[in-house]
Design a protein around this motif. Structure first.
Motif, PDB file in Angstrom:
ATOM      1  N   GLY A 190       0.786  -1.229   0.000  1.00  0.00           N
ATOM      2  CA  GLY A 190       0.000   0.000   0.000  1.00  0.00           C
ATOM      3  C   GLY A 190       0.817   1.278   0.000  1.00  0.00           C
ATOM      4  O   GLY A 190       0.260   2.363  -0.187  1.00  0.00           O
TER       5      GLY A 190
ATOM      6  N   ASP B 299       0.655   3.170  -3.467  1.00  0.00           N
ATOM      7  CA  ASP B 299      -0.694   3.704  -3.679  1.00  0.00           C
ATOM      8  C   ASP B 299      -0.945   4.925  -2.805  1.00  0.00           C
ATOM      9  O   ASP B 299      -1.578   5.887  -3.233  1.00  0.00           O
ATOM     10  CB  ASP B 299      -1.752   2.632  -3.379  1.00  0.00           C
ATOM     11  CG  ASP B 299      -1.739   1.511  -4.420  1.00  0.00           C
ATOM     12  OD1 ASP B 299      -1.274   1.747  -5.550  1.00  0.00           O
ATOM     13  OD2 ASP B 299      -2.191   0.397  -4.090  1.00  0.00           O
ATOM     14  N   THR B 300      -0.439   4.888  -1.579  1.00  0.00           N
ATOM     15  CA  THR B 300      -0.601   6.024  -0.665  1.00  0.00           C
ATOM     16  C   THR B 300       0.237   7.213  -1.124  1.00  0.00           C
ATOM     17  O   THR B 300      -0.232   8.349  -1.130  1.00  0.00           O
ATOM     18  CB  THR B 300      -0.202   5.608   0.773  1.00  0.00           C
ATOM     19  OG1 THR B 300      -1.043   4.525   1.178  1.00  0.00           O
ATOM     20  CG2 THR B 300      -0.351   6.761   1.750  1.00  0.00           C
TER      21      THR B 300
END
Length: 176
Positions: A81, A84-85
């Motif tokens: 993640g 994506d963050t």
């Protein structure tokens, strides 16, 4: 050979040392860092991050720059993640800081970096565009970079010459 013929020969692509292939794509020394990176299937995450950070224009500029370019596999080593963050608009400053930590002003070939390491007694400090240092050193015949958090990244493809600098492909994302 006439002076004109000699000049024409000197300007042909064959006059440039052949660049290594990167991500299955030819890297042309007449193209910019961004123009070449977009063709590498191993650097799609880096290209997306550069676009999200708004750095395309900068890295397409005259430079020269030395870019330590993490592969998709390098980004995949980050916790799930993370990428994506980072590419969210609200995290642009953080992303820009990480990406500019992979850039040094000037064109430094592996020979230039090795000479700096030798001069430094086994280590060289490279000041990134982000402002924090990277430490370069040799592990056998491999060039290794140590980031501000103590993580190591190895150069896997060196001296990919660009019209506005040089790229060295690395296997781990460097963190300021």
């Amino acid at each position: 050979m006439t002076m004109m013929a000699l000049a024409a020969t000197a300007l042909t692509p064959a006059a440039f040392a052949a660049n290594p292939m990167v991500g299955g794509a030819a890297m042309y020394p007449t193209k910019t860092i961004v123009d070449n990176a977009v063709n590498s299937k191993d650097h799609t995450t880096l290209v997306a991050a550069v676009k999200a950070a708004g750095l395309v224009e900068t890295l397409s500029g005259p430079g020269p720059f030395t870019v330590f370019a993490p592969t998709n596999a390098a980004f995949a080593k980050l916790p799930a993640g993370t990428v994506d963050t980072l590419v969210k608009p609200e995290n642009k400053a953080t992303l820009t800081g990480i990406l500019t930590y992979h850039v040094v002003s000037g064109a430094m070939t592996s020979k230039d970096i090795a000479a700096a390491i030798k001069k430094g007694g086994g280590k060289a400090t490279l000041t990134t565009v982000q402002g924090e240092p990277l430490t370069a050193w040799m592990k056998g015949n491999m060039l290794v970079l140590t980031d501000a958090k103590g993580g190591n990244s190895t150069v896997t493809i060196k001296d990919v010459m660009q019209s506005n600098g040089v790229i060295h492909v690395v296997d781990t994302v460097l963190m300021p």
